[in-house]
Design a protein around this motif. Sequence first.
Motif, mmCIF file in Angstrom:
data_model
loop_
_atom_site.group_PDB
_atom_site.id
_atom_site.type_symbol
_atom_site.label_atom_id
_atom_site.label_comp_id
_atom_site.label_asym_id
_atom_site.label_seq_id
_atom_site.Cartn_x
_atom_site.Cartn_y
_atom_site.Cartn_z
ATOM 1 N N LEU A 172 0.818 -1.216 0.000
ATOM 2 C CA LEU A 172 0.000 0.000 0.000
ATOM 3 C C LEU A 172 0.851 1.265 0.000
ATOM 4 N N GLY A 173 1.969 1.236 0.730
ATOM 5 C CA GLY A 173 2.810 2.420 0.806
ATOM 6 C C GLY A 173 3.334 2.834 -0.553
ATOM 7 N N ALA A 174 3.891 1.869 -1.299
ATOM 8 C CA ALA A 174 4.395 2.175 -2.635
ATOM 9 C C ALA A 174 3.261 2.567 -3.574
ATOM 10 N N ASN A 175 2.138 1.868 -3.472
ATOM 11 C CA ASN A 175 0.994 2.199 -4.316
ATOM 12 C C ASN A 175 0.487 3.609 -4.055
ATOM 13 N N ALA A 176 0.464 4.026 -2.786
ATOM 14 C CA ALA A 176 -0.032 5.355 -2.442
ATOM 15 C C ALA A 176 0.839 6.443 -3.071
ATOM 16 N N ASP A 177 2.146 6.241 -3.065
ATOM 17 C CA ASP A 177 3.034 7.215 -3.713
ATOM 18 C C ASP A 177 2.729 7.317 -5.202
ATOM 19 N N ASN A 178 2.560 6.169 -5.847
ATOM 20 C CA ASN A 178 2.243 6.186 -7.278
ATOM 21 C C ASN A 178 0.857 6.749 -7.543
ATOM 22 N N ALA A 179 -0.075 6.519 -6.622
ATOM 23 C CA ALA A 179 -1.418 7.078 -6.778
ATOM 24 C C ALA A 179 -1.379 8.603 -6.721
ATOM 25 N N ARG A 180 -0.578 9.133 -5.795
ATOM 26 C CA ARG A 180 -0.470 10.587 -5.708
ATOM 27 C C ARG A 180 0.138 11.176 -6.984
ATOM 28 N N LYS A 181 1.135 10.493 -7.540
ATOM 29 C CA LYS A 181 1.729 10.960 -8.800
ATOM 30 C C LYS A 181 0.716 10.886 -9.935
ATOM 31 N N THR A 182 -0.079 9.830 -9.944
ATOM 32 C CA THR A 182 -1.105 9.686 -10.973
ATOM 33 C C THR A 182 -2.140 10.789 -10.875
ATOM 34 N N VAL A 183 -2.632 11.035 -9.665
ATOM 35 C CA VAL A 183 -3.627 12.083 -9.470
ATOM 36 C C VAL A 183 -3.065 13.447 -9.875
ATOM 37 N N ALA A 184 -1.796 13.684 -9.560
ATOM 38 C CA ALA A 184 -1.172 14.965 -9.914
ATOM 39 C C ALA A 184 -1.134 15.178 -11.426
ATOM 40 N N GLY A 185 -1.138 14.079 -12.188
ATOM 41 C CA GLY A 185 -1.108 14.198 -13.643
ATOM 42 C C GLY A 185 -2.469 14.270 -14.298
ATOM 43 N N LEU A 186 -3.533 14.148 -13.513
ATOM 44 C CA LEU A 186 -4.881 14.158 -14.091
ATOM 45 C C LEU A 186 -5.352 15.545 -14.548
ATOM 46 N N PRO A 187 -5.213 16.590 -13.707
ATOM 47 C CA PRO A 187 -5.810 17.871 -14.100
ATOM 48 C C PRO A 187 -5.345 18.388 -15.453
ATOM 49 N N GLU A 188 -4.055 18.279 -15.751
ATOM 50 C CA GLU A 188 -3.554 18.811 -17.021
ATOM 51 C C GLU A 188 -4.056 18.003 -18.215
ATOM 52 N N ARG A 189 -4.495 16.774 -17.975
ATOM 53 C CA ARG A 189 -4.989 15.911 -19.049
ATOM 54 C C ARG A 189 -6.506 15.869 -19.117
ATOM 55 N N LEU A 190 -7.172 16.483 -18.169
ATOM 56 C CA LEU A 190 -8.627 16.398 -18.092
ATOM 57 C C LEU A 190 -9.268 17.174 -19.245
ATOM 58 N N ASP A 191 -10.042 16.462 -20.035
ATOM 59 C CA ASP A 191 -10.723 17.061 -21.180
ATOM 60 C C ASP A 191 -12.223 16.969 -20.940
ATOM 61 N N HIS A 192 -12.835 18.108 -20.675
ATOM 62 C CA HIS A 192 -14.269 18.102 -20.398
ATOM 63 C C HIS A 192 -14.935 19.297 -21.066
ATOM 64 N N ASP A 193 -14.583 19.507 -22.329
ATOM 65 C CA ASP A 193 -15.215 20.580 -23.097
ATOM 66 C C ASP A 193 -16.497 20.052 -23.718
#
Length: 288
Positions: free
Chosen positions: A229-250
Amino acid sequence: MTAMLGIIGGSGLYQLPGLEKADWHPVATPWGAPSDDILVGEMAGVRLAFLPRHGRGHVHSPSTVPYRANIDALKRLGCTDVVSVSACGSFREEMAPGDFVVVDQFIDRTIAREKSFFGTGCVAHVSVAHPVCDRLARTCAQAATAAGVTVHKGGTYLAMEGPQFSAMAESKLYRDVWGCDVIGMTNMPEAKLAREAELCYASVAMITDYDSWHPDHGSVDISEIIATLGANADNARKTVAGLPERLDHDGPCPCGCDRALDHAILTAPEARDPDLLRKLDAVAGRVL
């Protein structure tokens, strides 16, 4: 509509650092209190709301998570897109602990949870044939890949009631007979409720173990899960950090998630229960 991203963090992901202008907000809903206050801020210019599914400190079991209140609260805050991040077990050798699976189908085996906002006095039937927003799922896969995670695009998630892990016979049934890929305890009825609330929903399942089918593992070891879980949580935070710039909702969602209620409500207007209608003000206000 301006996009706002909601993140529901599961086991191991109780905090989301990096939000700007962030504050915890209590949100009252007609369905009771959500799992916790909601952290609202901005990331890469996009408004983002983070809700720890089990509450900070992990106070809710999978069966006691207030799923309706959680989805209502995110909708009430203005979220348009909701990404679930949760721990899971794997039924596939190639889907190893530490990998992420962007789920696209579910089998719901939960039995002790309220699964709909609708009911007596306002009956509605939405389609969950395709329970995940394909546009949002692609965004999640791209963000996880950019974070350096091994990502499996597509997979069937078996939602079990819990809180106990599977018996070996159950694990083999789900894997060998039903063809499931991963197993968890929290994505249902969450995905169904998100569809009723006309929210785009995607699920990122973080693998912690091989469940109990694997001949070299035999049973789920909670100590190994916690370590992963510890390693996964770090990767999850990195993944979430990359979502806003890729979010397409036009414009409207190409999958129709934001119009799921267009033809869903069957109860005649004169027969609808005013008390239930008041509770539906956020999730179904567009059509009511």
